[in-house]
Design a protein around this motif. Sequence first.
Motif, PDB file in Angstrom:
ATOM      1  N   UNK A 129      52.435  14.171  74.329  1.00 19.46           N
ATOM      2  CA  UNK A 129      51.681  14.493  75.438  1.00 19.46           C
ATOM      3  C   UNK A 129      50.068  13.970  75.232  1.00 19.46           C
ATOM      4  N   UNK A 130      49.716  13.603  74.364  1.00 18.50           N
ATOM      5  CA  UNK A 130      48.346  13.457  74.233  1.00 18.50           C
ATOM      6  C   UNK A 130      48.339  11.849  74.959  1.00 18.50           C
ATOM      7  N   UNK A 131      49.002  10.977  74.641  1.00 17.54           N
ATOM      8  CA  UNK A 131      48.953   9.826  75.209  1.00 17.54           C
ATOM      9  C   UNK A 131      49.186   9.702  76.562  1.00 17.54           C
ATOM     10  N   UNK A 132      50.224  10.397  77.079  1.00 18.91           N
ATOM     11  CA  UNK A 132      50.302  10.576  78.213  1.00 18.91           C
ATOM     12  C   UNK A 132      49.142  11.159  79.278  1.00 18.91           C
ATOM     13  N   UNK A 133      48.643  12.115  78.760  1.00 19.33           N
ATOM     14  CA  UNK A 133      47.649  12.910  79.201  1.00 19.33           C
ATOM     15  C   UNK A 133      46.443  11.738  79.564  1.00 19.33           C
ATOM     16  N   UNK A 134      46.117  11.075  78.387  1.00 21.23           N
ATOM     17  CA  UNK A 134      44.959   9.983  78.499  1.00 21.23           C
ATOM     18  C   UNK A 134      45.217   9.050  79.745  1.00 21.23           C
ATOM     19  N   UNK A 155      44.790  10.759  83.129  1.00 18.96           N
ATOM     20  CA  UNK A 155      43.355  10.940  83.400  1.00 18.96           C
ATOM     21  C   UNK A 155      42.649   9.662  83.650  1.00 18.96           C
ATOM     22  N   UNK A 156      42.862   8.725  82.904  1.00 16.98           N
ATOM     23  CA  UNK A 156      42.421   7.266  83.203  1.00 16.98           C
ATOM     24  C   UNK A 156      42.823   6.580  84.302  1.00 16.98           C
ATOM     25  N   UNK A 173      44.240  21.105  83.243  1.00 11.92           N
ATOM     26  CA  UNK A 173      45.226  21.563  82.060  1.00 11.92           C
ATOM     27  C   UNK A 173      44.945  20.385  81.284  1.00 11.92           C
ATOM     28  N   UNK A 174      45.209  19.123  81.778  1.00 12.29           N
ATOM     29  CA  UNK A 174      45.129  17.763  80.723  1.00 12.29           C
ATOM     30  C   UNK A 174      43.945  17.593  80.129  1.00 12.29           C
ATOM     31  N   UNK A 175      42.701  17.669  80.771  1.00 10.11           N
ATOM     32  CA  UNK A 175      41.609  17.839  80.574  1.00 10.11           C
ATOM     33  C   UNK A 175      41.396  18.706  79.103  1.00 10.11           C
ATOM     34  N   UNK A 227      41.000  20.077  73.182  1.00  9.56           N
ATOM     35  CA  UNK A 227      41.524  20.695  72.051  1.00  9.56           C
ATOM     36  C   UNK A 227      42.240  19.757  71.278  1.00  9.56           C
ATOM     37  N   UNK A 228      42.798  18.423  71.672  1.00  4.05           N
ATOM     38  CA  UNK A 228      43.493  17.906  70.796  1.00  4.05           C
ATOM     39  C   UNK A 228      42.361  16.809  70.022  1.00  4.05           C
ATOM     40  N   UNK A 229      41.219  16.748  70.666  1.00  2.00           N
ATOM     41  CA  UNK A 229      40.399  15.807  69.880  1.00  2.00           C
ATOM     42  C   UNK A 229      39.355  16.441  69.083  1.00  2.00           C
ATOM     43  N   UNK A 230      39.176  17.785  69.265  1.00  2.00           N
ATOM     44  CA  UNK A 230      38.097  18.631  68.788  1.00  2.00           C
ATOM     45  C   UNK A 230      38.977  19.047  67.425  1.00  2.00           C
TER      46      UNK A 230
END
Length: 304
Positions: free
Chosen positions: A64-69, A72-73, A5-7, A12-15
């Motif tokens: 969420x974007x910051x936390x998702x990165x 995944x990192x 889900x995070x990936x 979507x956030x980046x594109x």
Amino acid sequence: MDLKQLEYFIAVAEERHFTRAAQRLNVVQSGLSQTIRSLEEELGGPLFVRTTRSVALTAAGTVLLEEAHRVLDAARSARMAVTQVHGLARGRLRIGAIQSLAPFIDLPTTLGRFRDAFGGIDIELRFDGSANLLEEVRDGHLDIAFTQPPAAPVADVVTKLLVCEGLVAVCPPKHRLAGAHDVTLADLAQESYVDLRTDWGMRQLIDSAFADAGLNRRTRFEVNDMGMLLELAAQGLGLALVPESIAKIRRDDRHARPIAFADIAESEEPCWEIVVGHRARSGEAAGRLAQAFLDVLVQPAGAL
């Protein structure tokens, strides 16, 4: 909430676009949309503001974007640590690539970081045309290849889309199309062109886009170098169609002749794509090396 889900959310956030995100992830758009909706329901609110042309992050989505990165990192770092423990101390990684990876993929930096993390692995690198690279992976002559998507699936080879970027029309600042938006292929067909040679993947993409639209165009100059292509376009000797990232780098170069570019209408915009391919049997040592290299590719600088 899970890693998939995070990936999907990050794509979507980046594109800023569901169709391109689905292409990047190699999934159907309906499945991607459902995953995002499920994530939004789980988190109790919208993560994106959706319009007919694009999407934008809400305040919650930005957080969420910051936390998702970060999550995944951390997962990639854990996988790399286990990979190192499991014995990738010796071996050979054979990499193939097309010429036009930069500025989308920083291959030299990734190679350096991989060497630092896996110092006992010998690395081989060679460049070739896009038509040959995935077949080389299939036949076992390469372990991983960065190239254009194949016209048809290659047996025993798994590909993942890394880049999907629209093309823009490069021209001098005083050209009639400079700064224009939503330009159609019919408008562009009236111009003369500076093109790469016909064996370049980017040229084939452009030729196919015009042919599919039933349009012809005139090529004045044909070159085998991206820098020369842009310089000739800057001199007004013809339009050049290139990915937007390449045009932006050239536009910001204060030592070069100024350029401008026109945006192509989204419905007609050719998309420059780069995939990475490796053999499907990822349990083999070569497959583990390929996965380790991909983890280094997407890992933030300083994280290793």
